[in-house]
Motif scaffolding. Structure first.
Motif, PDB file in Angstrom:
ATOM      1  N   CYS A 147       0.837  -1.192   0.000  1.00  0.00           N
ATOM      2  CA  CYS A 147       0.000   0.000   0.000  1.00  0.00           C
ATOM      3  C   CYS A 147       0.875   1.246   0.000  1.00  0.00           C
ATOM      4  O   CYS A 147       1.900   1.287   0.678  1.00  0.00           O
ATOM      5  N   ASN A 148       0.457   2.264  -0.792  1.00  0.00           N
ATOM      6  CA  ASN A 148       1.232   3.508  -0.848  1.00  0.00           C
ATOM      7  C   ASN A 148       0.839   4.491   0.241  1.00  0.00           C
ATOM      8  O   ASN A 148       1.439   5.539   0.362  1.00  0.00           O
ATOM      9  N   HIS A 149      -0.215   4.188   0.998  1.00  0.00           N
ATOM     10  CA  HIS A 149      -0.639   5.122   2.042  1.00  0.00           C
ATOM     11  C   HIS A 149       0.107   4.839   3.334  1.00  0.00           C
ATOM     12  O   HIS A 149       0.754   3.806   3.469  1.00  0.00           O
ATOM     13  N   ARG A 150      -0.018   5.760   4.253  1.00  0.00           N
ATOM     14  CA  ARG A 150       0.645   5.586   5.544  1.00  0.00           C
ATOM     15  C   ARG A 150      -0.330   5.965   6.649  1.00  0.00           C
ATOM     16  O   ARG A 150      -0.062   6.861   7.436  1.00  0.00           O
ATOM     17  N   CYS A 151      -1.488   5.309   6.684  1.00  0.00           N
ATOM     18  CA  CYS A 151      -2.460   5.612   7.731  1.00  0.00           C
ATOM     19  C   CYS A 151      -1.764   5.406   9.076  1.00  0.00           C
ATOM     20  O   CYS A 151      -1.059   4.420   9.267  1.00  0.00           O
ATOM     21  N   THR A 152      -1.991   6.354   9.978  1.00  0.00           N
ATOM     22  CA  THR A 152      -1.143   6.360  11.171  1.00  0.00           C
ATOM     23  C   THR A 152      -1.460   5.214  12.140  1.00  0.00           C
ATOM     24  O   THR A 152      -0.672   4.929  13.025  1.00  0.00           O
ATOM     25  N   PHE A 153      -2.645   4.561  11.972  1.00  0.00           N
ATOM     26  CA  PHE A 153      -2.976   3.467  12.889  1.00  0.00           C
ATOM     27  C   PHE A 153      -2.547   2.109  12.334  1.00  0.00           C
ATOM     28  O   PHE A 153      -2.790   1.074  12.934  1.00  0.00           O
ATOM     29  N   CYS A 154      -1.936   2.113  11.151  1.00  0.00           N
ATOM     30  CA  CYS A 154      -1.759   0.857  10.418  1.00  0.00           C
ATOM     31  C   CYS A 154      -0.279   0.538  10.234  1.00  0.00           C
ATOM     32  O   CYS A 154       0.516   1.435   9.964  1.00  0.00           O
ATOM     33  N   ILE A 155       0.089  -0.732  10.342  1.00  0.00           N
ATOM     34  CA  ILE A 155       1.494  -1.105  10.142  1.00  0.00           C
ATOM     35  C   ILE A 155       1.664  -1.982   8.900  1.00  0.00           C
ATOM     36  O   ILE A 155       2.739  -2.504   8.646  1.00  0.00           O
ATOM     37  N   ILE A 156       0.576  -2.103   8.125  1.00  0.00           N
ATOM     38  CA  ILE A 156       0.666  -2.973   6.938  1.00  0.00           C
ATOM     39  C   ILE A 156       1.757  -2.515   5.957  1.00  0.00           C
ATOM     40  O   ILE A 156       2.558  -3.338   5.519  1.00  0.00           O
ATOM     41  N   PRO A 157       1.833  -1.205   5.614  1.00  0.00           N
ATOM     42  CA  PRO A 157       2.890  -0.819   4.661  1.00  0.00           C
ATOM     43  C   PRO A 157       4.292  -1.164   5.174  1.00  0.00           C
ATOM     44  O   PRO A 157       5.159  -1.535   4.392  1.00  0.00           O
ATOM     45  N   SER A 158       4.509  -1.062   6.498  1.00  0.00           N
ATOM     46  CA  SER A 158       5.849  -1.383   6.992  1.00  0.00           C
ATOM     47  C   SER A 158       6.097  -2.890   6.931  1.00  0.00           C
ATOM     48  O   SER A 158       7.238  -3.333   6.897  1.00  0.00           O
ATOM     49  N   MET A 159       5.045  -3.682   6.907  1.00  0.00           N
ATOM     50  CA  MET A 159       5.234  -5.135   6.799  1.00  0.00           C
ATOM     51  C   MET A 159       5.236  -5.595   5.344  1.00  0.00           C
ATOM     52  O   MET A 159       5.964  -6.493   4.963  1.00  0.00           O
ATOM     53  N   ARG A 160       4.372  -4.983   4.532  1.00  0.00           N
ATOM     54  CA  ARG A 160       4.194  -5.492   3.162  1.00  0.00           C
ATOM     55  C   ARG A 160       4.758  -4.589   2.084  1.00  0.00           C
ATOM     56  O   ARG A 160       4.709  -4.940   0.903  1.00  0.00           O
ATOM     57  N   GLY A 161       5.214  -3.408   2.468  1.00  0.00           N
ATOM     58  CA  GLY A 161       5.834  -2.507   1.491  1.00  0.00           C
ATOM     59  C   GLY A 161       4.818  -1.722   0.682  1.00  0.00           C
ATOM     60  O   GLY A 161       3.613  -1.767   0.939  1.00  0.00           O
ATOM     61  N   ASP A 162       5.332  -0.986  -0.320  1.00  0.00           N
ATOM     62  CA  ASP A 162       4.485  -0.150  -1.168  1.00  0.00           C
ATOM     63  C   ASP A 162       3.639  -1.002  -2.121  1.00  0.00           C
ATOM     64  O   ASP A 162       3.914  -2.183  -2.308  1.00  0.00           O
ATOM     65  N   LEU A 163       2.661  -0.314  -2.740  1.00  0.00           N
ATOM     66  CA  LEU A 163       1.752  -0.985  -3.674  1.00  0.00           C
ATOM     67  C   LEU A 163       2.524  -1.726  -4.770  1.00  0.00           C
ATOM     68  O   LEU A 163       3.439  -1.179  -5.375  1.00  0.00           O
ATOM     69  N   ASP A 164       2.140  -2.963  -4.993  1.00  0.00           N
ATOM     70  CA  ASP A 164       2.780  -3.781  -6.020  1.00  0.00           C
ATOM     71  C   ASP A 164       1.652  -4.543  -6.716  1.00  0.00           C
ATOM     72  O   ASP A 164       1.214  -5.584  -6.248  1.00  0.00           O
ATOM     73  N   SER A 165       1.158  -3.965  -7.839  1.00  0.00           N
ATOM     74  CA  SER A 165      -0.005  -4.558  -8.513  1.00  0.00           C
ATOM     75  C   SER A 165       0.408  -5.779  -9.321  1.00  0.00           C
ATOM     76  O   SER A 165       1.455  -5.772  -9.966  1.00  0.00           O
ATOM     77  N   ARG A 166      -0.443  -6.789  -9.293  1.00  0.00           N
ATOM     78  CA  ARG A 166      -0.185  -7.971 -10.132  1.00  0.00           C
ATOM     79  C   ARG A 166      -0.432  -7.609 -11.589  1.00  0.00           C
ATOM     80  O   ARG A 166      -1.284  -6.780 -11.892  1.00  0.00           O
TER      81      ARG A 166
END
Ligand code: SF4
Length: 439
Positions: A147-166
């Motif tokens: 995900c390219n967003h950085r919602c402050t309550f979320c740690i998904i981007p730090s675990m899964r990185g930036d958006l990577d579309s199939r």
């Protein structure tokens, strides 16, 4: 020459996105000739796909790893908790290997090291369709990672990185294979479905010799050609979503949107750093409903976010009254280890959070019930998910995603099978579910 296939036990925890990772790993294991074992002690090695989104999921994952170690001893850990390798290592130093999420290749390399791949040219064929964990009439299709967003309550981007579309052809072939295999409903998932293709600059791909843009609109147009249900999850209200609504009105894809709004106060949305927070959401919803009156919207909200005042909360209540959403989940804010929001000022006391959640749910419960009751008397197509022992068919309409929304019951399931589409007249409604009679 006969051979005994090596057996791999598999434990899958967490959300549909993790399930989709599990399906990919299972497909590869099967394709390479490993057998999948349903028990720990029947397996030569166990793969645990973990979840690390909230603290409760971390504990559940650590417990599952512990159990697999006790029962079997040879354990490979993958998934979101695997991204925090030191947490796993500290609790269970004897695991063989740890990978992050979306790491099929890495997991397979570790499996090969600890349990050599069987040599059989006849099983080294990748089957057309993956091994799916969901019942065979519906399937999750993951269109991007990260995900390219950085919602402050979320740690998904730090675990899964930036958006990577199939790649679009890979998504479309998977969907075509699923449709061919008899799947009746495709559930499109990602962290941010409306952003599909942004990272690839909507690049032109090729599918069946035709050029197709890597973009949500083109994806939906193509998916709509299979004549089965296509349901979109995790959509943000960007202006580009306007283009999808006519496809819903024409019946190409289901008139259903799962949009996690999370809040309505501009101040809180800014603190949350939510995507599309400056759009005129109410105006947008109104316009969508004009184009597609049957549109069903499900959403989730967080109350008690740091800095939320009574005024902000009342703004949220006014929003849900006005928006008239169909299905809504509400959570009190709880800090996730590593999230930026933990540093924000003015945390809301626990009892205030709980009281706000109750007030929120009381308002929404009436709205949801009224919207459901309005379906009584209508004829709807439903999909049979299950037939219970009493002979009742447990179904869903276009308005209900599996596991998170409501159900439609048909009391006389005579002659019906799981995966059938049936026309029913809705005769009754409760707060969450509907009852229908076959027409
Ligand atoms: S949109 Fe926000 S909440 Fe969703 S995955 Fe991205 S950062 Fe997390």
């Amino acid at each position: 020459m006969s051979h005994i296939a090596p057996k791999v036990g598999f434990v899958s925890l967490g959300c549909p996105k993790a399930a989709s990772d599990s399906e990919q790993i299972l497909t590869r294991l099967r394709a390479e000739g490993y057998e999948i074992s349903g028990t720990y002690n029947g397996a030569d090695l166990v793969v645990v796909n973990t979840c690390g989104f909230i603290d409760a999921a971390v504990q559940e994952s650590l417990d599952a790893i512990g159990e697999a170690l006790n029962e079997n001893g040879k354990v490979i850990v993958t998934g979101c908790l695997g991204a925090k390798g030191d947490v796993v290592k500290e609790a269970h130093p004897s695991v063989l290997a740890i990978t992050g999420p979306h790491a099929t290749d890495e997991v397979m390399t570790h499996v090969h090291t600890h349990l050599p791949k069987p040599h059989d040219p006849f099983v080294d064929l990748v089957p057309d369709i993956g091994v799916r964990l969901t019942p065979k009439h519906y399937a999750y299709v993951k269109i991007s990672e990260g995900c390219n967003h950085r919602c402050t309550f979320c740690i998904i981007p730090s675990m899964r990185g930036d958006l990577d579309s199939r790649a679009i052809d890979s998504v479309l072939s998977e969907a075509a294979n699923l449709a061919k295999a008899g799947v009746k409903e495709l559930l499109i998932i990602s962290q941010d479905t409306s952003a599909y293709g942004v990272d690839q600059k909507y690049k032109l791909g090729f599918y069946n010799g035709r050029p197709i843009k890597t973009r949500l609109l083109e994806l939906c147009e193509e998916l709509g050609k299979h004549g089965i249900w296509v349901r979109l999850h995790y959509v943000y209200p960007y202006p580009s979503v306007d283009d999808i609504i006519p496809l819903m009105a024409e019946g190409k894809i289901l008139p259903y949107l799962d949009i996690p709004f999370q809040h309505a106060s501009q101040k809180i949305l800014k603190l949350m750093k939510r995507p599309a927070n400056s759009e005129n959401v109410l105006g947008r919803i109104k316009k969508w409903r004009e184009i597609c009156p049957d549109l069903v919207i499900r959403s989730t909200f967080i109350v008690g976010f740091p800095g939320e005042t009574e005024e902000d909360f009342e703004e949220l209540l006014a929003f849900i009254e006005e928006a008239q959403l169909d299905r809504v989940g509400c959570f009190t804010y709880s800090p996730v280890a590593g999230a930026a929001a933990n540093e924000l000022a003015d945390p809301v006391p626990e009892e205030v959070k709980e009281a706000r959640k109750e007030r929120f749910m009381a308002v929404q419960a009436e709205i949801s019930a009224a919207r459901l009751a309005a379906r009584v008397g209508r004829t709807l197509t439903v999909l049979v998910d299950e037939i219970d022992e009493e002979g009742t068919a447990i179904c869903r309409s276009y308005a209900d995603a599996p596991e998170i929304d409501g159900l439609v019951f048909i009391e006389d399931a005579d002659g019906l099978s799981v995966g059938d589409f049936v026309q029913v007249e809705i005769v009754d409604a409760s707060e969450h579910d509907l009852w229908g009679e076959r027409v």
